[in-house]
Structure formats: C-alpha cells, structure tokens
Design a protein around this motif. Structure first.
Motif, PDB file in Angstrom:
ATOM      1  N   LEU A 249       0.819  -1.202   0.000  1.00 28.85           N
ATOM      2  CA  LEU A 249       0.000   0.000   0.000  1.00 28.85           C
ATOM      3  C   LEU A 249       0.858   1.259   0.000  1.00 28.85           C
ATOM      4  O   LEU A 249       0.383   2.339   0.311  1.00 28.85           O
ATOM      5  N   GLN A 250       2.123   1.119  -0.343  1.00 24.99           N
ATOM      6  CA  GLN A 250       3.010   2.282  -0.384  1.00 24.99           C
ATOM      7  C   GLN A 250       2.740   3.117  -1.633  1.00 24.99           C
ATOM      8  O   GLN A 250       2.696   2.591  -2.741  1.00 24.99           O
ATOM      9  N   LYS A 251       2.582   4.395  -1.461  1.00 21.34           N
ATOM     10  CA  LYS A 251       2.269   5.263  -2.601  1.00 21.34           C
ATOM     11  C   LYS A 251       3.381   5.273  -3.641  1.00 21.34           C
ATOM     12  O   LYS A 251       3.132   5.409  -4.841  1.00 21.34           O
ATOM     13  N   GLU A 252       4.639   5.060  -3.175  1.00 17.90           N
ATOM     14  CA  GLU A 252       5.759   5.114  -4.110  1.00 17.90           C
ATOM     15  C   GLU A 252       5.921   3.815  -4.903  1.00 17.90           C
ATOM     16  O   GLU A 252       6.739   3.745  -5.816  1.00 17.90           O
ATOM     17  N   ASN A 253       5.195   2.778  -4.526  1.00 20.07           N
ATOM     18  CA  ASN A 253       5.297   1.529  -5.280  1.00 20.07           C
ATOM     19  C   ASN A 253       4.806   1.709  -6.706  1.00 20.07           C
ATOM     20  O   ASN A 253       3.834   2.429  -6.965  1.00 20.07           O
ATOM     21  N   SER A 254       5.441   1.020  -7.642  1.00 20.28           N
ATOM     22  CA  SER A 254       4.956   1.023  -9.011  1.00 20.28           C
ATOM     23  C   SER A 254       3.716   0.149  -9.112  1.00 20.28           C
ATOM     24  O   SER A 254       3.415  -0.643  -8.216  1.00 20.28           O
ATOM     25  N   TYR A 255       2.989   0.293 -10.227  1.00 24.22           N
ATOM     26  CA  TYR A 255       1.823  -0.548 -10.439  1.00 24.22           C
ATOM     27  C   TYR A 255       2.227  -2.022 -10.448  1.00 24.22           C
ATOM     28  O   TYR A 255       1.547  -2.870  -9.861  1.00 24.22           O
ATOM     29  N   MET A 256       3.339  -2.337 -11.101  1.00 23.26           N
ATOM     30  CA  MET A 256       3.802  -3.717 -11.154  1.00 23.26           C
ATOM     31  C   MET A 256       4.077  -4.247  -9.747  1.00 23.26           C
ATOM     32  O   MET A 256       3.716  -5.378  -9.414  1.00 23.26           O
ATOM     33  N   GLU A 257       4.706  -3.441  -8.913  1.00 21.31           N
ATOM     34  CA  GLU A 257       5.001  -3.881  -7.545  1.00 21.31           C
ATOM     35  C   GLU A 257       3.727  -4.183  -6.771  1.00 21.31           C
ATOM     36  O   GLU A 257       3.688  -5.121  -5.970  1.00 21.31           O
ATOM     37  N   CYS A 258       2.683  -3.416  -7.014  1.00 21.31           N
ATOM     38  CA  CYS A 258       1.411  -3.680  -6.345  1.00 21.31           C
ATOM     39  C   CYS A 258       0.879  -5.054  -6.716  1.00 21.31           C
ATOM     40  O   CYS A 258       0.418  -5.815  -5.849  1.00 21.31           O
ATOM     41  N   PHE A 259       0.940  -5.400  -8.000  1.00 23.56           N
ATOM     42  CA  PHE A 259       0.434  -6.697  -8.439  1.00 23.56           C
ATOM     43  C   PHE A 259       1.330  -7.841  -7.972  1.00 23.56           C
ATOM     44  O   PHE A 259       0.845  -8.919  -7.604  1.00 23.56           O
ATOM     45  N   ILE A 260       2.637  -7.619  -7.971  1.00 30.96           N
ATOM     46  CA  ILE A 260       3.558  -8.656  -7.486  1.00 30.96           C
ATOM     47  C   ILE A 260       3.318  -8.925  -6.003  1.00 30.96           C
ATOM     48  O   ILE A 260       3.151 -10.079  -5.582  1.00 30.96           O
ATOM     49  N   ASN A 261       3.268  -7.862  -5.204  1.00 28.48           N
ATOM     50  CA  ASN A 261       3.122  -8.038  -3.764  1.00 28.48           C
ATOM     51  C   ASN A 261       1.761  -8.614  -3.390  1.00 28.48           C
ATOM     52  O   ASN A 261       1.659  -9.440  -2.476  1.00 28.48           O
ATOM     53  N   SER A 262       0.715  -8.194  -4.098  1.00 27.26           N
ATOM     54  CA  SER A 262      -0.602  -8.758  -3.803  1.00 27.26           C
ATOM     55  C   SER A 262      -0.634 -10.239  -4.164  1.00 27.26           C
ATOM     56  O   SER A 262      -1.232 -11.052  -3.453  1.00 27.26           O
ATOM     57  N   THR A 263       0.030 -10.621  -5.260  1.00 21.43           N
ATOM     58  CA  THR A 263       0.091 -12.033  -5.649  1.00 21.43           C
ATOM     59  C   THR A 263       0.842 -12.860  -4.616  1.00 21.43           C
ATOM     60  O   THR A 263       0.406 -13.950  -4.225  1.00 21.43           O
ATOM     61  N   LEU A 264       1.975 -12.343  -4.144  1.00 19.40           N
ATOM     62  CA  LEU A 264       2.756 -13.068  -3.142  1.00 19.40           C
ATOM     63  C   LEU A 264       1.963 -13.236  -1.848  1.00 19.40           C
ATOM     64  O   LEU A 264       2.031 -14.285  -1.196  1.00 19.40           O
ATOM     65  N   GLN A 265       1.184 -12.226  -1.487  1.00 17.65           N
ATOM     66  CA  GLN A 265       0.389 -12.343  -0.268  1.00 17.65           C
ATOM     67  C   GLN A 265      -0.751 -13.340  -0.434  1.00 17.65           C
ATOM     68  O   GLN A 265      -1.098 -14.063   0.498  1.00 17.65           O
TER      69      GLN A 265
END
Length: 284
Positions: A136-152
C-alpha cells in the motif's frame, strides 16, 4: 479427499461447522470429478451450494452485524458476488445437463474461493487478521502492487513465504507454454495483467489447496488458477486505488496457445518452492 484443515477454524462454533460442511462438499465434488462422474451427485452438490451459501452467509452477516464489524459492507458485497456466481453456474449446468467441463470449472473456482475467503476475509471480522501494508506504499509502481498482492495471496493459500520468492525481471518473454490468465484493467488505469503459470507450479498449487495431484492441466486447474489471479489482481487494484488512481478489474480469461497483439511490456518471473510463475503488465 477432505479439503478442510483445522487451521481454518475461526473460533465461532456455528460458523466453523458451516465452513467445514462447505469444504467437505467441495471435496466431494472434486472426488466425484476425478472418480465416477455421476450427474446425480453433481446435481445434489449444486443444489446444496445454492441453499447452503445463503444460510451460511446469513449466519455470518448476523454475527458481524452483532459485533458492529466495520468492514461488513465490503464483506457483504463479496457474499453477493459469490451467490450470483453460484446461481450462474447452477443455471448453466442445468442447461448443459451437468457437463463435465463446466463442473470442473465450478470445482476449481469453488475450492480456491473458499480457502481464500475463510483464511483471509473471514479472519478480519474475528479480529485475527494481520494488517497488510506491504503493497500500500504510494511510491510503489503498479507492477510492484500486483507482485506483492500475488505473493500475499500465495502465502494465504498455500503458505509460501514472500521473502523466499526470487524475482527476475524480463521483457517481452512471456511463455505461451504456460497457462495464461488475462485480467483486464478499467478505470483511470487501463490495460491488462497477465499471469503465466508453469505446469509444475499449477499442479503443485492445486495439490496444496485441494489435496489431489492433477494429471493434466484441465478445466479444474485453469479455473483454480483464474480465481487465484482474480483475487490477486483485485487486491492489487484496491491498493492502487488507495494511492489515488481509481481502477477495477474485468473477469479473468484463460488463454491457451498463441498470444495475439502483445505490446512491449515488463514482466517479472517469480521462482518459488513449488515452481515458477510470471506476471506481465500491459498498460494502454
């Protein structure tokens, strides 16, 4: 096969009993699909689902209303969406006389949805869920959001530790031998997310969730992978929306074979203890 685990208990007796019954029926469905494939059993399970999810959801909603659970509206929305999904399957299955391919799709979706909903979403109203802040970090890229949500999601579903997953960045290298799941993106962020699952990853993932080892990548496996992708991308877009870019997802599409009209893109291969998968992001 019994898909229920004692770790799924919430500590609320009647709701736990209902969850256990739902998991038992999901296991019966998978066992029947892999065994005798009797249409009368299929019909009984579909009728059970239609009736029982309403009873169960009413019990859950009564409970979390009684404790003034703050997230109840979004939880009720998930209940409505799943109820409509079951109704849609029931109607289509009756029309096609409980055809095996569609039964496999129902089984894959059902088992995956149940595990995530009970282990992650239901824990929230018991107060046992841990806050997720990593993506949920604002500085994360869109790709990072999808990667991290997938890992979780993978951590929730099969216990994969996100810190153990190795990430390798590629460009324009998505393998069409993988099972590919496409999720359309709409709103202020337009495009699509593509999830690629190797055969080894797909088999191990389904085996970990449903306690049987599929011999082939069939409709059940693809449906389970589609639901995992749907949950992961949905969580990713929620995280992105919280940073100020409103977006939502379209229903998942399973793609087997050649990819058409693939633009230049970045992708990340995720190497885990059960195999490899890839996430690719295409923005308009």
């Amino acid at each position: 096969m019994d898909m229920w685990k004692e770790s799924y208990r919430l500590g609320i007796e009647n709701i736990d009993a209902q969850h256990k019954r739902l998991f038992e029926q999901a296991g019966v469905l998978v066992r029947e699909i892999e065994g005798e494939q009797r249409k009368d059993v299929y019909k009984d399970i579909v009728c059970f689902l239609q009736e029982y999810v309403l009873t169960h959801f009413q019990a859950e909603e009564t409970y979390f209303t009684s404790i003034q659970y703050l997230g109840q509206e979004s939880h009720k929305k998930e209940h409505r969406e799943f109820t409509n999904c079951v109704k849609k399957y029931a109607k289509e299955l009756e029309q096609c006389d409980y055809e095996l391919t569609l039964m496999k799709k129902l089984a894959g979706m059902l088992g995956t949805w149940l595990i995530y909903h009970v282990v992650k979403e239901d824990l929230k109203y018991t107060g046992q869920a841990q806050e997720e802040t990593a993506f949920l970090q604002k500085e994360n890229s869109y790709m990072e959001c999808f990667i991290n949500s997938t890992l979780q999601v993978l951590e929730t579903m099969v216990g994969l530790n996100p810190q153990d997953a190795q990430q390798i960045v590629h460009y324009d290298n998505l393998c069409t031998d993988d099972v590919l799941i496409e999720i359309g993106l709409v709103g202020e962020l337009k495009g699509r997310v593509m999830f690629g699952f190797t055969k080894a990853f797909s088999v191990h993932l389904v085996e970990s969730m449903m306690f049987f080892a599929p011999e082939e990548i069939d409709e059940l496996v693809c449906s389970a992978l589609a639901e995992v992708s749907n949950i992961a991308s949905g969580n990713g877009t929620i995280a992105i929306s919280k940073t100020g870019t409103a977006c939502d997802i379209c229903p998942p599409k399973v793609i087997r074979g050649t990819l058409e009209d693939v633009p230049a893109h970045e992708e990340v291969q995720i190497d885990t203890k059960i195999g490899k998968m890839t996430i690719a992001l295409y923005l308009d």
